[in-house]
Motif scaffolding. Structure first.
Motif, PDB file in Angstrom:
ATOM      1  N   VAL A 210       0.676  -1.432  -0.206  1.00 28.59           N
ATOM      2  CA  VAL A 210      -0.143   0.070  -0.350  1.00 28.59           C
ATOM      3  C   VAL A 210       1.002   1.192   0.184  1.00 28.59           C
ATOM      4  O   VAL A 210       0.662   1.963  -0.661  1.00 28.59           O
ATOM      5  CB  VAL A 210      -1.209   0.249   1.220  1.00 28.59           C
TER       6      VAL A 210
ATOM      7  N   LEU B 108      -7.041   5.281   0.592  1.00 23.13           N
ATOM      8  CA  LEU B 108      -6.090   4.289   0.827  1.00 23.13           C
ATOM      9  C   LEU B 108      -5.949   3.319   2.379  1.00 23.13           C
ATOM     10  O   LEU B 108      -5.810   2.660   2.581  1.00 23.13           O
ATOM     11  CB  LEU B 108      -4.868   3.921   0.390  1.00 23.13           C
TER      12      LEU B 108
ATOM     13  N   PRO C  78      -6.840  -0.357   1.897  1.00 20.03           N
ATOM     14  CA  PRO C  78      -6.363  -0.643   1.261  1.00 20.03           C
ATOM     15  C   PRO C  78      -6.327  -2.043   0.404  1.00 20.03           C
ATOM     16  O   PRO C  78      -4.975  -1.714  -0.521  1.00 20.03           O
ATOM     17  CB  PRO C  78      -4.756  -1.473   2.646  1.00 20.03           C
TER      18      PRO C  78
END
Length: 380
Positions: free
Chosen positions: A191, A236, A240
């Protein structure tokens, strides 16, 4: 009125679940029987991904080159160029480093000669000029694993150990024929890597709206991306593993790459290339740190260049820097170059490297060495 022009080589983009299955069709379209895969080590370690690529290609691969390194070292580019001699197309699986390395290697393989002779150089007047490269290039199909802006571009840059400046290569014939964004390929990237790549796209979108080559078509793509990216990068943190979000970020990055291929880069890009290579940091992190400082310089030298961003953010040009800082603050925590390991002794080398970078010529005003030195000192 000054005559202007815009052109774009047709680019096919396939995205969504199962889109990697289009790889065979795309290879058929370019007449490829022996594709070479260029990928990052992380992709190569995932046997399932490579098997998926080979199965989707529906033909034997010429080979797999996986020892790609960040910032495209010249030794790696030469090695990949040698391997491409046995292929009739290139399938790139990975992020920006894999794409840039493969593009540079494609140019070197097909043009022959030395990288230095193919690269942008200073002419007798002190300006930067790119030699015309005429050899036919291997068709490239790109399968990104991160939201990289590199996929639709014509340029590449090579780094050399011990040298602060990069060797820039520019060849429209090396642009990708197709980009395939499949959630199965974007799912595996960490991520942090996905975030930093998307952050790079956001900064490039903002800066592309300030350059002397900006135009209606680039503004449309970059403006849309600049509106959409901040919220999606923020998502995110809580989502993620959201495959749809990762695909959307990758699509927005393609828009930014296409837009800045037309509008050109600016001083942030030039500085980020130099600093990132020096301290081995991701361009997205460096970009987000440096952009506000560059915007302050633009405000002092040519505030009219900020008109497009001002309109986008509904502020006056003099308030653009603060507005952009507020957008970037929750997305990147680094605030100074010292946090990245940059020292004051590094500044002369970084100034020279940035001034030698073609992107530094993108500003609407003449950038001087003293401008860059002052900016870097402020960013320390």
């Amino acid at each position: 009125m000054t005559v202007q022009a815009f052109s774009r080589k047709p680019l096919r983009v396939n995205w969504g679940e199962g889109s990697v299955a289009r790889l065979a069709e795309e290879l058929d379209r370019v007449g490829s029987r022996r594709p070479m895969v260029v990928c990052t080590p992380s992709v190569a370690r995932n046997g399932d991904l490579l098997h998926l690529i080979e199965r989707s290609a529906r033909r034997a691969l010429s080979g797999v080159v996986s020892d790609v390194r960040p910032h495209s070292p010249i030794e790696t580019v030469r090695m990949v160029a040698g391997r491409l001699a046995s292929a009739d197309s290139v399938v790139v699986v990975g992020g920006g480093s894999a794409i840039v390395t493969a593009r540079a290697a494609n140019i070197l393989c097909c043009e022959g000669g030395d990288v230095e002779m193919l690269a942008t150089r200073r002419d007798t007047g002190g300006g930067l000029t790119s030699p015309r490269l005429t050899a036919r290039k291997l068709p490239m199909v790109i399968v990104p694993t991160t939201p990289t802006t590199a996929a639709p571009k014509a340029g590449a840059a090579v780094t050399r150990q011990g040298a602060a400046s990069r060797l820039a290569l520019f060849d429209p014939a090396a642009r990708a024929r197709c980009v395939i964004i499949d959630p199965e390929l974007t799912a595996g990237a960490p991520v942090t890597v996905t975030r930093d790549a998307a952050l790079n796209a956001l900064v490039m979108a903002f800066e592309g709206l300030t350059t002397r080559r900006r135009n209606l078509f680039a503004d449309a793509a970059l403006g849309h991306a600049a509106r959409q990216l901040p919220a999606r990068i923020g998502m995110l943190a809580t989502r993620p593993n959201d495959s749809a979000l990762r695909v959307e970020l990758a699509l927005l990055a393609v828009l930014v790459g296409d837009g800045t291929d037309s509008s050109g880069g600016g001083l942030t890009a030039a500085l980020s290339h130099s600093v990132g290579h020096r301290v081995q940091a991701h361009n997205g992190v460096v970009d987000a740190l440096l952009l506000p400082h560059v915007l302050r310089l633009v405000t002092r030298r040519d505030p009219s260049a900020l008109a497009s961003i001002a309109e986008l953010l509904a502020v006056v040009p003099m308030d653009v820097t603060q507005a952009v800082e507020e957008i970037l603050a929750p997305l990147s925590k680094l605030r100074t170059l010292r946090e990245l390991g940059v020292l004051e002794d590094d500044l002369p080398l970084l100034v020279g490297a940035a001034m030698d970078d073609f992107a530094s010529r993108g500003a609407t005003f003449r950038v001087e060495d003293r401008d860059v030195e002052r900016l870097l000192k402020e960013a320390l």
